[in-house]
Design a protein around this motif. Structure first.
Motif, PDB file in Angstrom:
ATOM      1  N   THR A 178       0.900  -1.203   0.150  1.00  0.00           N
ATOM      2  CA  THR A 178       0.157  -0.083   0.064  1.00  0.00           C
ATOM      3  C   THR A 178       0.998   1.257  -0.304  1.00  0.00           C
ATOM      4  O   THR A 178       2.179   0.967   0.350  1.00  0.00           O
ATOM      5  CB  THR A 178      -0.830  -0.031   1.332  1.00  0.00           C
ATOM      6  N   ASN A 179       0.263   2.313   0.064  1.00  0.00           N
ATOM      7  CA  ASN A 179       1.093   3.640  -0.258  1.00  0.00           C
ATOM      8  C   ASN A 179       2.118   3.608  -1.175  1.00  0.00           C
ATOM      9  O   ASN A 179       3.211   3.871  -0.655  1.00  0.00           O
ATOM     10  CB  ASN A 179       1.132   4.031   1.054  1.00  0.00           C
ATOM     11  N   ILE A 180       2.316   3.040  -2.428  1.00  0.00           N
ATOM     12  CA  ILE A 180       3.203   2.776  -3.170  1.00  0.00           C
ATOM     13  C   ILE A 180       3.603   4.028  -4.284  1.00  0.00           C
ATOM     14  O   ILE A 180       2.508   4.676  -4.918  1.00  0.00           O
ATOM     15  CB  ILE A 180       2.953   1.795  -4.221  1.00  0.00           C
ATOM     16  N   PHE A 181       4.689   4.585  -3.832  1.00  0.00           N
ATOM     17  CA  PHE A 181       4.979   5.691  -4.420  1.00  0.00           C
ATOM     18  C   PHE A 181       6.385   5.744  -5.343  1.00  0.00           C
ATOM     19  O   PHE A 181       7.459   5.279  -4.533  1.00  0.00           O
ATOM     20  CB  PHE A 181       4.923   7.129  -3.664  1.00  0.00           C
ATOM     21  N   ALA A 182       6.441   6.094  -6.642  1.00  0.00           N
ATOM     22  CA  ALA A 182       7.842   6.121  -7.167  1.00  0.00           C
ATOM     23  C   ALA A 182       8.241   7.430  -7.376  1.00  0.00           C
ATOM     24  O   ALA A 182       7.274   8.572  -7.460  1.00  0.00           O
ATOM     25  CB  ALA A 182       7.506   5.622  -8.478  1.00  0.00           C
ATOM     26  N   ASN A 183       9.375   7.902  -7.289  1.00  0.00           N
ATOM     27  CA  ASN A 183      10.018   9.208  -7.332  1.00  0.00           C
ATOM     28  C   ASN A 183      10.594   8.967  -8.959  1.00  0.00           C
ATOM     29  O   ASN A 183      11.402   8.146  -9.108  1.00  0.00           O
ATOM     30  CB  ASN A 183      11.560   9.343  -6.450  1.00  0.00           C
ATOM     31  N   VAL A 184      10.256   9.947  -9.691  1.00  0.00           N
ATOM     32  CA  VAL A 184      10.272  10.311 -11.038  1.00  0.00           C
ATOM     33  C   VAL A 184      10.788  11.532 -11.364  1.00  0.00           C
ATOM     34  O   VAL A 184      10.389  12.555 -10.836  1.00  0.00           O
ATOM     35  CB  VAL A 184       9.046  10.066 -11.682  1.00  0.00           C
ATOM     36  N   ILE A 185      12.170  11.750 -12.047  1.00  0.00           N
ATOM     37  CA  ILE A 185      12.557  12.901 -12.408  1.00  0.00           C
ATOM     38  C   ILE A 185      11.924  13.413 -13.739  1.00  0.00           C
ATOM     39  O   ILE A 185      12.185  12.683 -14.743  1.00  0.00           O
ATOM     40  CB  ILE A 185      13.987  12.707 -12.634  1.00  0.00           C
ATOM     41  N   ASP A 186      10.971  14.184 -13.527  1.00  0.00           N
ATOM     42  CA  ASP A 186       9.919  14.641 -14.550  1.00  0.00           C
ATOM     43  C   ASP A 186      10.187  16.026 -15.034  1.00  0.00           C
ATOM     44  O   ASP A 186       9.461  16.438 -15.969  1.00  0.00           O
ATOM     45  CB  ASP A 186       8.672  14.376 -14.102  1.00  0.00           C
ATOM     46  N   ASP A 187      11.266  16.482 -15.025  1.00  0.00           N
ATOM     47  CA  ASP A 187      11.573  17.838 -15.565  1.00  0.00           C
ATOM     48  C   ASP A 187      11.954  17.765 -16.874  1.00  0.00           C
ATOM     49  O   ASP A 187      12.954  16.975 -17.375  1.00  0.00           O
ATOM     50  CB  ASP A 187      12.858  18.308 -14.803  1.00  0.00           C
ATOM     51  N   PRO A 188      11.262  18.276 -17.785  1.00  0.00           N
ATOM     52  CA  PRO A 188      11.407  18.269 -19.244  1.00  0.00           C
ATOM     53  C   PRO A 188      12.481  18.803 -19.661  1.00  0.00           C
ATOM     54  O   PRO A 188      13.146  18.586 -20.731  1.00  0.00           O
ATOM     55  CB  PRO A 188      10.153  18.928 -19.994  1.00  0.00           C
ATOM     56  N   ASN A 189      13.343  19.732 -18.624  1.00  0.00           N
ATOM     57  CA  ASN A 189      14.496  20.427 -19.269  1.00  0.00           C
ATOM     58  C   ASN A 189      15.687  19.613 -18.695  1.00  0.00           C
ATOM     59  O   ASN A 189      16.931  20.070 -19.077  1.00  0.00           O
ATOM     60  CB  ASN A 189      14.636  21.535 -18.557  1.00  0.00           C
ATOM     61  N   ALA A 190      15.589  18.520 -17.931  1.00  0.00           N
ATOM     62  CA  ALA A 190      16.764  17.620 -17.264  1.00  0.00           C
ATOM     63  C   ALA A 190      17.714  17.087 -18.391  1.00  0.00           C
ATOM     64  O   ALA A 190      17.051  16.529 -19.492  1.00  0.00           O
ATOM     65  CB  ALA A 190      16.059  16.571 -16.406  1.00  0.00           C
ATOM     66  N   VAL A 191      18.725  16.872 -18.416  1.00  0.00           N
ATOM     67  CA  VAL A 191      19.826  16.213 -19.045  1.00  0.00           C
ATOM     68  C   VAL A 191      20.287  15.112 -18.330  1.00  0.00           C
ATOM     69  O   VAL A 191      20.558  15.219 -17.060  1.00  0.00           O
ATOM     70  CB  VAL A 191      20.860  17.320 -19.451  1.00  0.00           C
ATOM     71  N   PHE A 192      20.614  14.258 -19.205  1.00  0.00           N
ATOM     72  CA  PHE A 192      20.867  12.661 -18.441  1.00  0.00           C
ATOM     73  C   PHE A 192      21.979  12.290 -19.264  1.00  0.00           C
ATOM     74  O   PHE A 192      22.421  12.526 -20.499  1.00  0.00           O
ATOM     75  CB  PHE A 192      19.787  11.625 -18.754  1.00  0.00           C
TER      76      PHE A 192
END
Length: 191
Positions: free
Chosen positions: A89-103
């Motif tokens: 329960t209470n399942i949460f993902a951390n996502v780098i969702d910045d469209p300007n991010a560089v990887f």
């Protein structure tokens, strides 16, 4: 000098604005695909996220950066990966969702400078990730370079990592942006 063959998925490097943006999103209890830190993820009907596999053409939300959930024994779990078919329960993902991010991502072959600003697909290595570290083994598929706006990654530079910046040998590390991002439409590439 040849490059090191040590894939790691997508690793945040920099952004064109003041900070990397990471937000939490839901994963459905029992979701049957493992998601590793550094994997691309997309939103799905029902309000959750799922891993993006090679060959996908949908909009990308961002890069998975771990998760937290309460397991069946009531313990709070923090992990670099979502293990397939986990329930809780209470399942949460951390996502780098910045469209300007560089990887930064490792290419699966030599990456010529002439291919910069082209769009590329991803390729899943075998195994897809490490169950020990939780890190993805996702790579940029050099042979898929095209102008196609629906390809997930746009190459913008060669890494400055002295161990993986040789464009004449396999496993070049490449700096990329998510091209077909949910929060900013994809653009044609130059490749």
């Amino acid at each position: 000098m040849s490059n090191q063959d040590a894939s790691f998925g997508l690793r945040p490097s920099r952004t064109s604005i003041s900070s990397q943006q990471q937000n939490r999103y839901r994963i459905a209890s029992g979701y049957a695909t493992t998601i590793y830190q550094g994997d691309l993820v997309a939103v799905v009907t029902g309000g959750g996220i799922e891993r993006v596999a090679a060959g996908g053409s949908g909009l990308i939300l961002g890069v998975f950066n771990g998760c937290t959930f309460v397991d069946s024994s009531g313990a709070q779990i923090y992990a670099n990966l979502w293990t397939a078919s986990t329930t809780g329960t209470n399942i949460f993902a951390n996502v780098i969702d910045d469209p300007n991010a560089v990887f930064e991502i490792q290419a699966n072959a030599a990456f010529p400078v002439a291919d910069l600003f082209g769009n590329f697909d991803i390729v899943d290595q075998s195994p897809v990730g490490s169950a020990t570290s939780g890190n993805s083994r996702l790579e940029l598929a050099v042979s898929t370079g095209a102008t196609t706006a629906t390809l997930p990654l746009k190459a913008i530079d060669i890494s400055q990592d002295p161990e993986n910046s040789d464009v004449s040998s396999s496993n070049t590390n490449v700096m990329v942006k998510i091209n077909n991002h949910l929060f900013s439409a994809g653009t044609d590439g130059l490749a």
